[in-house]
Motif scaffolding. Sequence first.
Motif, PDB file in Angstrom:
ATOM      1  N   LYS A  14       0.842  -1.205   0.000  1.00 44.58           N
ATOM      2  CA  LYS A  14       0.000   0.000   0.000  1.00 44.58           C
ATOM      3  C   LYS A  14       0.878   1.258   0.000  1.00 44.58           C
ATOM      4  O   LYS A  14       0.562   2.240  -0.667  1.00 44.58           O
ATOM      5  CB  LYS A  14      -0.945   0.003   1.206  1.00 44.58           C
ATOM      6  CG  LYS A  14      -2.057  -1.034   1.139  1.00 44.58           C
ATOM      7  CD  LYS A  14      -2.914  -0.897  -0.100  1.00 44.58           C
ATOM      8  CE  LYS A  14      -3.991   0.127   0.068  1.00 44.58           C
ATOM      9  NZ  LYS A  14      -4.917   0.190  -1.077  1.00 44.58           N
ATOM     10  N   GLU A  84      -5.876 -10.220   0.334  1.00 44.72           N
ATOM     11  CA  GLU A  84      -7.251 -10.011   0.770  1.00 44.72           C
ATOM     12  C   GLU A  84      -8.053 -11.305   0.853  1.00 44.72           C
ATOM     13  O   GLU A  84      -9.039 -11.357   1.577  1.00 44.72           O
ATOM     14  CB  GLU A  84      -7.939  -8.983  -0.130  1.00 44.72           C
ATOM     15  CG  GLU A  84      -7.372  -7.588   0.086  1.00 44.72           C
ATOM     16  CD  GLU A  84      -8.113  -6.503  -0.657  1.00 44.72           C
ATOM     17  OE1 GLU A  84      -9.015  -6.809  -1.474  1.00 44.72           O
ATOM     18  OE2 GLU A  84      -7.788  -5.337  -0.419  1.00 44.72           O
ATOM     19  N   ASP A  89     -10.599  -8.992   7.007  1.00 41.71           N
ATOM     20  CA  ASP A  89     -10.852  -7.577   7.271  1.00 41.71           C
ATOM     21  C   ASP A  89     -10.221  -6.654   6.221  1.00 41.71           C
ATOM     22  O   ASP A  89     -10.531  -5.473   6.185  1.00 41.71           O
ATOM     23  CB  ASP A  89     -10.334  -7.187   8.660  1.00 41.71           C
ATOM     24  CG  ASP A  89     -11.136  -7.845   9.768  1.00 41.71           C
ATOM     25  OD1 ASP A  89     -12.299  -8.226   9.519  1.00 41.71           O
ATOM     26  OD2 ASP A  89     -10.598  -7.981  10.880  1.00 41.71           O
ATOM     27  N   LEU A  90      -9.343  -7.181   5.397  1.00 40.89           N
ATOM     28  CA  LEU A  90      -8.702  -6.384   4.351  1.00 40.89           C
ATOM     29  C   LEU A  90      -9.386  -6.684   3.020  1.00 40.89           C
ATOM     30  O   LEU A  90      -9.125  -7.699   2.392  1.00 40.89           O
ATOM     31  CB  LEU A  90      -7.206  -6.711   4.258  1.00 40.89           C
ATOM     32  CG  LEU A  90      -6.372  -6.463   5.502  1.00 40.89           C
ATOM     33  CD1 LEU A  90      -4.936  -6.903   5.280  1.00 40.89           C
ATOM     34  CD2 LEU A  90      -6.406  -4.993   5.897  1.00 40.89           C
ATOM     35  N   LYS A  91     -10.256  -5.788   2.603  1.00 37.42           N
ATOM     36  CA  LYS A  91     -11.019  -6.032   1.371  1.00 37.42           C
ATOM     37  C   LYS A  91     -11.152  -4.785   0.487  1.00 37.42           C
ATOM     38  O   LYS A  91     -11.967  -4.767  -0.429  1.00 37.42           O
ATOM     39  CB  LYS A  91     -12.434  -6.543   1.697  1.00 37.42           C
ATOM     40  CG  LYS A  91     -12.460  -7.884   2.392  1.00 37.42           C
ATOM     41  CD  LYS A  91     -12.054  -8.988   1.472  1.00 37.42           C
ATOM     42  CE  LYS A  91     -12.189 -10.319   2.183  1.00 37.42           C
ATOM     43  NZ  LYS A  91     -11.194 -11.270   1.799  1.00 37.42           N
ATOM     44  N   TRP A  92     -10.396  -3.737   0.743  1.00 31.45           N
ATOM     45  CA  TRP A  92     -10.550  -2.503  -0.020  1.00 31.45           C
ATOM     46  C   TRP A  92     -10.366  -2.727  -1.516  1.00 31.45           C
ATOM     47  O   TRP A  92     -11.205  -2.312  -2.321  1.00 31.45           O
ATOM     48  CB  TRP A  92      -9.579  -1.433   0.466  1.00 31.45           C
ATOM     49  CG  TRP A  92      -9.397  -0.322  -0.525  1.00 31.45           C
ATOM     50  CD1 TRP A  92      -8.288  -0.069  -1.272  1.00 31.45           C
ATOM     51  CD2 TRP A  92     -10.362   0.651  -0.919  1.00 31.45           C
ATOM     52  NE1 TRP A  92      -8.499   0.996  -2.097  1.00 31.45           N
ATOM     53  CE2 TRP A  92      -9.772   1.469  -1.905  1.00 31.45           C
ATOM     54  CE3 TRP A  92     -11.677   0.916  -0.550  1.00 31.45           C
ATOM     55  CZ2 TRP A  92     -10.429   2.522  -2.511  1.00 31.45           C
ATOM     56  CZ3 TRP A  92     -12.340   1.977  -1.163  1.00 31.45           C
ATOM     57  CH2 TRP A  92     -11.715   2.759  -2.117  1.00 31.45           C
ATOM     58  N   GLU A  93      -9.293  -3.346  -1.922  1.00 34.22           N
ATOM     59  CA  GLU A  93      -9.017  -3.521  -3.351  1.00 34.22           C
ATOM     60  C   GLU A  93     -10.077  -4.406  -4.011  1.00 34.22           C
ATOM     61  O   GLU A  93     -10.508  -4.129  -5.127  1.00 34.22           O
ATOM     62  CB  GLU A  93      -7.619  -4.102  -3.573  1.00 34.22           C
ATOM     63  CG  GLU A  93      -6.485  -3.206  -3.143  1.00 34.22           C
ATOM     64  CD  GLU A  93      -6.417  -1.879  -3.888  1.00 34.22           C
ATOM     65  OE1 GLU A  93      -6.949  -1.772  -5.014  1.00 34.22           O
ATOM     66  OE2 GLU A  93      -5.821  -0.936  -3.342  1.00 34.22           O
ATOM     67  N   ARG A  95     -13.249  -4.866  -3.036  1.00 30.74           N
ATOM     68  CA  ARG A  95     -14.512  -4.103  -3.116  1.00 30.74           C
ATOM     69  C   ARG A  95     -14.423  -3.006  -4.171  1.00 30.74           C
ATOM     70  O   ARG A  95     -15.380  -2.762  -4.908  1.00 30.74           O
ATOM     71  CB  ARG A  95     -14.853  -3.532  -1.754  1.00 30.74           C
ATOM     72  CG  ARG A  95     -15.249  -4.596  -0.757  1.00 30.74           C
ATOM     73  CD  ARG A  95     -15.539  -4.017   0.611  1.00 30.74           C
ATOM     74  NE  ARG A  95     -15.844  -5.083   1.550  1.00 30.74           N
ATOM     75  CZ  ARG A  95     -15.321  -5.169   2.759  1.00 30.74           C
ATOM     76  NH1 ARG A  95     -14.481  -4.251   3.205  1.00 30.74           N
ATOM     77  NH2 ARG A  95     -15.641  -6.172   3.547  1.00 30.74           N
ATOM     78  N   ASN A  96     -13.302  -2.343  -4.239  1.00 29.62           N
ATOM     79  CA  ASN A  96     -13.112  -1.288  -5.234  1.00 29.62           C
ATOM     80  C   ASN A  96     -13.174  -1.865  -6.649  1.00 29.62           C
ATOM     81  O   ASN A  96     -13.765  -1.269  -7.545  1.00 29.62           O
ATOM     82  CB  ASN A  96     -11.765  -0.590  -4.993  1.00 29.62           C
ATOM     83  CG  ASN A  96     -11.615   0.659  -5.806  1.00 29.62           C
ATOM     84  OD1 ASN A  96     -12.532   1.458  -5.914  1.00 29.62           O
ATOM     85  ND2 ASN A  96     -10.451   0.837  -6.387  1.00 29.62           N
TER      86      ASN A  96
END
Length: 188
Positions: A14, A84, A89-93, A95-96
């Motif tokens: 990141k 992910e 709990d790490l799902k930003w990429e 989901r994006n």
Amino acid sequence: MSEKNIIQEYCFLKEEMNQKIQLHNTLLTFTITTSVAILTFALSENNPMLYLAPLLIIIPMSMRIAYYKLSIVKIAAYIIVFIEKRICDLKWETRNNILFSDKKTEIIDRVTFLKDYECLILSLTSYVLYIINYVKSGELDVFVIFNIAWPLIFILYEFLITIRMRLVDKKKNEWIKQWSAIKDKKVF
């Protein structure tokens, strides 16, 4: 690999993405500022060729900007595949990626449709100013037409770079497939 190591790798990646975003923004700001300064100088001179000078900045910088955009997408795809999926709990990429793959987000594309065209717009502006100032200095003959036409090579090249930048987000799914294939082979 332990969860702690995975989170460390995630943080490192990141941070690398953030650095590339900063470099992208810095190069874009530099390109715009320098091109406008050169065009401003060219307006005060009586040399149409000066209007093409920004292309010497724009093309190399947009190639580098395209590289940074592709690197960011490549890292994002790696995060989706290798990190992910292992830490809930790490799902930003992920989901994006789903958000921008969804057809409902077309409104976002309509509103920001020029977001990757800055360098192409600068190139076209330089070229149009060049033509206006070149043609006003004489009659149209074969030599003048040739001198109007040859810079189109650079405009075309910038157009291709811009298209590559526009398609980089769509390449994310290709990178996800490639990273998944590497993961499935358990190369390491």
